[in-house]
Design a protein around this motif. Structure first.
Motif, short mmCIF file in Angstrom:
data_model
loop_
_atom_site.label_atom_id
_atom_site.label_comp_id
_atom_site.label_asym_id
_atom_site.label_seq_id
_atom_site.Cartn_x
_atom_site.Cartn_y
_atom_site.Cartn_z
N GLU A 347 0.81 -1.23 0.00
CA GLU A 347 0.00 0.00 0.00
C GLU A 347 0.85 1.28 0.00
O GLU A 347 0.30 2.37 -0.16
CB GLU A 347 -0.93 0.01 1.22
N GLY A 348 2.17 1.15 0.25
CA GLY A 348 3.03 2.34 0.15
C GLY A 348 3.81 2.73 1.39
O GLY A 348 4.39 3.82 1.43
N VAL A 349 3.84 1.85 2.42
CA VAL A 349 4.62 2.14 3.63
C VAL A 349 5.63 1.02 3.86
O VAL A 349 5.27 -0.16 3.87
CB VAL A 349 3.70 2.25 4.87
N TYR A 350 6.89 1.41 4.04
CA TYR A 350 7.93 0.42 4.35
C TYR A 350 8.13 0.43 5.86
O TYR A 350 8.74 1.33 6.42
CB TYR A 350 9.25 0.76 3.64
N ALA A 351 7.60 -0.61 6.53
CA ALA A 351 7.77 -0.77 7.98
C ALA A 351 7.98 -2.26 8.21
O ALA A 351 7.07 -3.06 8.04
CB ALA A 351 6.55 -0.26 8.74
N LYS A 352 9.18 -2.61 8.58
CA LYS A 352 9.61 -4.01 8.62
C LYS A 352 9.07 -4.74 9.85
O LYS A 352 9.02 -4.19 10.94
CB LYS A 352 11.13 -4.03 8.64
N ALA A 353 8.70 -6.01 9.64
CA ALA A 353 8.27 -6.85 10.76
C ALA A 353 9.49 -7.28 11.57
O ALA A 353 10.53 -7.60 11.01
CB ALA A 353 7.53 -8.07 10.25
N ILE A 354 9.36 -7.25 12.88
CA ILE A 354 10.40 -7.73 13.80
C ILE A 354 9.82 -8.92 14.56
O ILE A 354 8.79 -8.78 15.24
CB ILE A 354 10.81 -6.63 14.81
N PHE A 356 10.68 -13.09 16.50
CA PHE A 356 11.64 -13.92 17.22
C PHE A 356 12.79 -14.32 16.29
O PHE A 356 12.55 -14.61 15.12
CB PHE A 356 10.92 -15.17 17.75
N PRO A 357 14.08 -14.31 16.70
CA PRO A 357 14.56 -14.16 18.08
C PRO A 357 14.89 -12.72 18.49
O PRO A 357 15.38 -12.51 19.58
CB PRO A 357 15.83 -15.01 18.07
N THR A 358 14.61 -11.76 17.61
CA THR A 358 14.91 -10.36 17.96
C THR A 358 14.01 -9.89 19.09
O THR A 358 14.42 -9.11 19.95
CB THR A 358 14.75 -9.45 16.72
N VAL A 359 12.75 -10.35 19.09
CA VAL A 359 11.81 -10.06 20.18
C VAL A 359 11.24 -11.40 20.67
O VAL A 359 11.31 -12.40 19.95
CB VAL A 359 10.67 -9.12 19.73
N PRO A 360 10.69 -11.44 21.90
CA PRO A 360 10.17 -12.71 22.41
C PRO A 360 9.07 -13.29 21.51
O PRO A 360 8.32 -12.55 20.87
CB PRO A 360 9.60 -12.34 23.79
N MET A 361 9.00 -14.64 21.46
CA MET A 361 7.97 -15.33 20.67
C MET A 361 6.59 -14.84 21.09
O MET A 361 6.30 -14.65 22.26
CB MET A 361 8.09 -16.84 20.92
N GLY A 362 5.75 -14.59 20.08
CA GLY A 362 4.39 -14.15 20.35
C GLY A 362 4.24 -12.65 20.50
O GLY A 362 3.15 -12.15 20.76
N THR A 363 5.36 -11.90 20.32
CA THR A 363 5.28 -10.42 20.40
C THR A 363 5.75 -9.80 19.08
O THR A 363 6.31 -8.72 19.07
CB THR A 363 6.11 -9.86 21.57
N GLY A 364 5.49 -10.51 17.96
CA GLY A 364 5.85 -9.98 16.64
C GLY A 364 5.27 -8.59 16.46
O GLY A 364 4.16 -8.29 16.92
N ARG A 365 6.03 -7.74 15.81
CA ARG A 365 5.60 -6.35 15.69
C ARG A 365 6.10 -5.72 14.40
O ARG A 365 7.01 -6.22 13.75
CB ARG A 365 6.13 -5.55 16.88
N VAL A 366 5.51 -4.61 14.07
CA VAL A 366 6.05 -3.75 13.02
C VAL A 366 6.57 -2.52 13.75
O VAL A 366 5.84 -1.87 14.49
CB VAL A 366 4.96 -3.37 12.00
N ARG A 367 7.87 -2.27 13.59
CA ARG A 367 8.49 -1.17 14.34
C ARG A 367 8.62 0.06 13.44
O ARG A 367 9.14 -0.02 12.34
CB ARG A 367 9.86 -1.59 14.85
N ASN A 368 8.14 1.17 13.93
CA ASN A 368 8.17 2.43 13.17
C ASN A 368 9.22 3.37 13.73
O ASN A 368 9.31 3.57 14.94
CB ASN A 368 6.81 3.11 13.25
N MET A 369 10.03 3.94 12.82
CA MET A 369 11.09 4.84 13.23
C MET A 369 10.92 6.17 12.49
O MET A 369 11.56 6.41 11.46
CB MET A 369 12.45 4.24 12.89
#
Length: 397
Positions: A347-354, A356-369
């Motif tokens: 849709e036009g936004v680059y926001a990468k999924a983060i 496991f193992p960068t974050v605990p399992m079950g806390t997947g996220r899209v981090r915005n900077m």
């Protein structure tokens, strides 16, 4: 053919990661890493960069990097201790120390090998390191390389730190104790309780080490998290990167002259790897000039961060407990986080999924900077896309 055992290991594990939504596909940028980037010919609003102040694309810094290259060449030509220390390295370290309000500083080729080198230069198998459980991978590796006993304490829990420091001190097993923490935690955007950490350090005679990779250039009017709390004189190691807010590459430790003198004879990446390029040094010095002369860019990144946070929260997204412009959207399940990121990109936004193992399992996220280079129009467009994708995937109502 090569090793069958290696091939089996690679096939089994790559397929396993892909089936669980944990395989990270690397996207290639066809442009500079600014507020708008081009990927596969498509322009996207960039919300995944560490280029907090927009300096990676700064025209004056590019000019200074070219000047330094013309004067000194494209590389330093040797490790720092032989004849790879150029006048521009000396100037950079002097400026970094002034910026961080310390006696001296030492520059490394990256933030990662700065932690890998600095920790093991001071700590050894006779010692113990109290480490926040959410510390960055480079801290964890640096601690392991030192051979010291690693004692993890609960995230930002100063009571737990004190209990474990007391146990370690009273055990009589260790010669030196260090406490080490990120200044700003990059996955959640929260900030170390530095007054509490310093209090524990003073009570139990702990060497204090703050990794301010995501705080330098953002916290404390740009000077960093230690300055934000007014504790520059109380922290032994102020570590930071030259690749995030400063927009170039490298890492550094700022501290007393004695500490820096020791690191220059014992930190292995400094001793055994060719020094920062002249171009990098020239650009970083100009970044320090920009940050010293005005807080405009720092003020702007906070303004944009607060604006994006407010918008996402009002839409109903879980943005955690960030205290900085870093804004996570916590999705939960890993595959859904990957799918969410993919739809944002379409849709036009680059926001990468983060995940496991960068974050605990079950806390997947899209981090915005968000950065100082984003306009309100870009952020409004990004919020509209977030709303569309969030409703489509059932993340918000």
């Amino acid at each position: 053919m090569g090793s069958k055992a290696l091939q089996k290991f690679l096939n089994d594990n790559l397929n396993d990661l892909k089936s669980k939504g944990l395989y990270n596909e690397i996207n290639v940028l066809e442009s500079g890493n600014g507020p708008i980037i081009k990927v596969k010919g498509k322009e996207l609003i960039n919300l995944s960069s560490n280029n907090y102040l927009g300096l990676a694309n700064n025209a004056k810094m590019i000019e200074e990097s070219i000047k330094a290259t013309n004067k000194y060449g494209v590389g330093a030509g040797a490790v720092r201790t032989i004849n790879g220390t150029l006048k521009i390295h000396e100037e950079l370290e002097k400026r970094l120390a002034e910026f961080k309000h310390t006696e001296a500083s030492i520059a490394f080729q990256s933030g990662f090998n700065c932690n890998a080198g600095a920790i093991q230069a001071v700590m050894n198998k006779k010692d113990a390191i109290l480490s926040d459980e959410l510390n960055h991978a480079s801290i964890i590796d640096g601690c392991k390389l030192s051979g010291a006993k690693i004692i993890r304490y609960k995230h930002n829990d100063m009571q737990d730190l004190k209990v474990k420091a007391k146990e370690a001190r009273e055990s009589g097993l260790y010669e030196k104790l260090m406490v080490i923490s990120d200044g700003v935690f990059s996955m959640d955007g929260d900030v170390v309780n530095l007054p509490g950490l310093v209090e524990a350090a003073e009570e139990f005679d702990l060497i204090s080490y703050i990794d301010d990779a995501h705080g330098s250039g953002v916290m404390g009017k740009g000077v960093g998290t230690v300055k934000h709390f007014g504790l520059s004189h109380k922290v032994d190691f102020q570590m930071g990167t030259l690749s995030k807010a400063m927009g170039v590459v490298g890492g550094y430790v700022a501290g007393t002259q004695d500490l820096i003198d020791w690191l220059k004879v014992r930190a292995r990446p400094f001793l055994f790897s060719t020094s920062l390029t002249p171009a990098s040094c020239g650009a970083i010095i100009e970044a320090l000039n920009i940050m010293t002369n005005s807080t405009h860019l720092v003020d702007k990144v906070w303004e944009n961060g607060n604006y994006l946070k407010k918008g996402l929260k009002e839409l109903g997204f879980n943005i955690g407990h960030s205290e900085t412009p870093i804004t996570p959207c916590i999705i939960g399940e890993e595959k859904l986080a990957q799918q969410f990121s993919k739809r944002l990109m379409e849709e036009g936004v680059y926001a990468k999924a983060i995940v496991f193992p960068t974050v605990p399992m079950g806390t997947g996220r899209v981090r915005n900077m968000p950065t100082a280079a984003h306009t309100k129009e870009m952020l409004d467009k990004a919020l509209a896309i977030y709303e569309k994708v969030g409703k489509e995937l059932g993340v918000i109502k």
